[in-house]
Design a protein around this motif. Structure first.
Motif, short mmCIF file in Angstrom:
data_model
loop_
_atom_site.label_atom_id
_atom_site.label_comp_id
_atom_site.label_asym_id
_atom_site.label_seq_id
_atom_site.Cartn_x
_atom_site.Cartn_y
_atom_site.Cartn_z
N LYS A 107 0.82 -1.21 0.00
CA LYS A 107 0.00 0.00 0.00
C LYS A 107 0.86 1.26 0.00
O LYS A 107 1.90 1.33 0.66
N GLU A 109 1.47 4.21 1.52
CA GLU A 109 1.19 4.92 2.76
C GLU A 109 2.42 4.86 3.65
O GLU A 109 3.37 4.12 3.36
N ARG A 110 2.45 5.67 4.70
CA ARG A 110 3.54 5.56 5.68
C ARG A 110 3.41 4.21 6.39
O ARG A 110 2.31 3.81 6.75
N SER A 125 -0.04 2.63 -5.15
CA SER A 125 0.42 1.40 -4.47
C SER A 125 1.17 0.51 -5.45
O SER A 125 0.94 0.58 -6.66
N ASP A 156 -4.07 5.49 10.26
CA ASP A 156 -3.32 6.51 9.52
C ASP A 156 -2.10 6.88 10.36
O ASP A 156 -2.19 7.68 11.30
N SER A 158 0.39 8.83 10.37
CA SER A 158 1.10 10.08 10.03
C SER A 158 2.02 10.46 11.19
O SER A 158 1.79 10.06 12.35
#
Length: 596
Positions: A107, A109-110, A125, A156, A158
């Motif tokens: 994915k 994302e972080r 992704s 999430d 972040s």
């Protein structure tokens, strides 16, 4: 365009590469094809006689022709593939799409999650696949999970939310399956390095992961942290064990796709292997039903284009069984020996196994299709004008010229029809004359079938070489059947097939199903003939032992065997019992012979 006569349409087609489309009178699309030269390829349909029935039917139905000109032959290949899948014409080979195949997603994302999916979302992704087996995906994910601690939550993560302490570690952290990036226990740099190594593993490259773990294990052992070092050692063993299962011959072979094809009269089977760093990271076999007169080169090219699109392949080198034009930027290698040749043979073996597995399934599910395929293959292999649904095979049996007999066995739809088997005593030939015996029995067999108006076979098989075949042909000439029934001879030495008036024999592949059926016919005729011959010799031996007694003839022997059932019991019988059977005078002679 449809109102313009075909002759005019043909004259105006350009000589450029492109894709052509045939339409019928109702403007329905019949066939889509690609060509290096549109004019030459399309004109060939109308300039020659087609042996294949479906092609003849197709040409008769063509009412109008459309074409699309493209810059190169490679563009034509891709366009043809896409148009076939879109319009699905009746006379084209149809290929499945890839909607149901699973992928492995990393994915975007972080602290990326890694999971399997059947949906591709364009959000940046990374997707690996598609894989042809869900089991393969599970095995890879289990391997990754066993080696790398990764998060499974969908938070999430972040930087702001982690620093604000928004999340708490879950059970996965306490079980050692995750290092807790949600609370900042694992850095983004360390997690990203893991993801980079996982990407290499999914590509088939284990070297970087193994190198990193071995370095880490050495450091831990040097610091006397033996428990942690043992954990790393177990991860190394998992990786090495998985790699050893998938490693091919030469680890230097990298980023190569291997294709092979096995085909018969109705279907082709194309196997694909994807190689990376000496490992097979994907295997897939495709079955294609032939529609027209497609040869192996055409079908292989079609499959290569489809599979490369389906699996998003970017390799620049292909190993193939023969040269074909794919795209100018792709290198084609036809291996002749060594590791490359062994890999191609492995691919061919996979295609053969898949084909045999399909045959076995079809035998159970659809026996008619199985029979039709074998009959079609025999028609092609033995150069027949019709399928040999009814085959008869002849064999002579005699030992040292005694008691010559012959056998005829009958196969219907490739299987023995035992109720139609026939034995023959040779009547007109004296001594061990195989040629004369064959001539007699073939004449008798088909003279009777003609008299009784019984159906004749499509193929006669003679057990023997040119001599026996010529003898059988003489009888067919007498009956006026030459040319009406196909006839071949099979010689035992090299299993060569002889045809009338052709001095050069045909050698079928030893694994050919056509040869196997012919061998089965020959062996069955031999078995049936030998059994009859053996019984006849045994009976003759019994008869001769009693008939040697002076004054005892055939009728007396029959009466004795009818009463006592065997020669042994005749020998052991008392004078009284023998007298009851054949009278005093003959009984006295028999009793005296066996009781000296």
């Amino acid at each position: 365009m449809s109102d313009i006569p075909l002759k005019i349409q043909l004259k105006t087609i350009p000589n450029n590469p492109g894709v052509y489309q045939f339409y019928d009178v109702e403007d329905k699309i019949l066939y889509i094809g690609k060509a290096k030269n549109l004019k030459k390829r399309v004109s060939s349909y109308f300039n020659k006689n087609h042996d294949y029935g479906k092609t003849k039917v197709l040409v008769k139905k063509i009412h109008s022709i459309k074409h699309i000109v493209v810059p190169t032959e490679s563009d034509a290949l891709l366009l043809e593939n896409n148009l076939i899948k879109k319009y699905r014409p009746r006379y084209n080979v149809l290929l499945k799409d890839d909607k149901s195949y699973p992928w492995i997603c990393i994915k975007n994302e972080r602290f990326p999650r890694i999971f399997s999916t059947r949906r591709l979302i364009k959000d940046g992704s990374a997707y690996f696949g598609p894989y042809t087996s869900g089991r393969t995906v599970k095995t890879l994910l289990d391997l990754i999970k066993g080696v790398y601690p990764l998060r499974t939550c969908n938070y999430d993560l972040s930087k702001e939310k982690i620093e604000a302490g928004k999340y708490k570690v879950c059970l996965e952290y306490h079980l050692g399956n995750c290092k807790g990036p949600c609370e900042g226990y694992q850095t983004l740099e360390e997690y990203s390095r893991q993801v980079t190594e996982i990407k290499e593993i999914l590509k088939g490259n284990f070297r970087e992961s193994l190198r990193h773990f071995k370095e880490e294990m050495a450091v831990l052992a040097g610091d006397l942290k033996f428990e942690e070092a043992q954990t790393i050692k177990e991860k190394i063993e998992i990786l090495e064990n998985y790699q050893s299962k998938s490693t091919v011959v030469n680890p230097k072979i990298n980023n190569v796709d291997v294709f092979s094809i096995i085909s018969d009269d109705a279907y082709a089977y194309i196997n694909f292997l994807q190689l990376s760093h000496g490992s097979i990271i994907r295997s897939h076999t495709m079955e294609i039903k032939k529609k027209l007169e497609e040869n192996d080169a055409e079908l292989l090219l079609l499959a290569i284009v489809e599979i490369r699109q389906r699996f998003n392949l970017m390799s620049k080198e292909l190993y193939l069984p023969f040269k074909i034009d794919v795209a100018p930027e792709i290198k084609i290698t036809v291996p002749k020996l060594g590791d490359k040749k062994r890999i191609l043979e492995l691919s061919e073996r996979n295609a053969k196994y898949y084909r045999q597995e399909r045959f076995n399934q079809i035998k159970i599910i659809d026996p008619d299709r199985h029979t039709k395929r074998i009959m079609g293959q025999m028609k092609k292999d033995i150069r027949l004008s019709v399928e040999p649904r009814h085959i008869e095979c002849f064999d002579n049996s005699n030992i040292q010229g005694t008691h010559p007999v012959a056998a005829c066995v009958v196969f219907k739809n490739g299987k023995p029809s035992k109720k139609e088997y026939r034995h023959y005593n040779i009547k007109t030939v004296e001594g061990p004359d195989d040629f004369g015996s064959m001539e007699e029995v073939v004449l008798r067999r088909y003279k009777r079938l003609l008299m009784e108006d019984e159906p004749l076979p499509q193929l006669i098989v003679i057990d023997g070489g040119k001599g026996q075949l010529s003898s059988a042909l003489k009888s067919l000439d007498v009956l006026g059947l030459r040319g009406k029934i196909a006839i071949i001879g099979i010689a035992k030495r090299l299993e060569e097939i002889y045809f009338p008036e052709d001095p050069i024999p045909l050698y079928l592949d030893k694994k050919s199903e056509s040869l196997k059926i012919i061998q089965q016919l020959r062996n069955e005729a031999h078995r049936f003939g030998i059994t009859f011959h053996r019984n006849k010799r045994s009976k003759a031996a019994i008869d001769s032992e009693l008939e040697t007694i002076d004054g005892i003839g055939g009728k007396t022997v029959e009466e004795l065997l009818k009463t006592f059932k065997s020669v042994k019991r005749v020998k052991e019988a008392s004078m009284e019992k023998l007298t009851e059977s054949v009278g005093f005078s003959k009984a006295k002679k028999i009793f005296k012979t066996f009781n000296k």
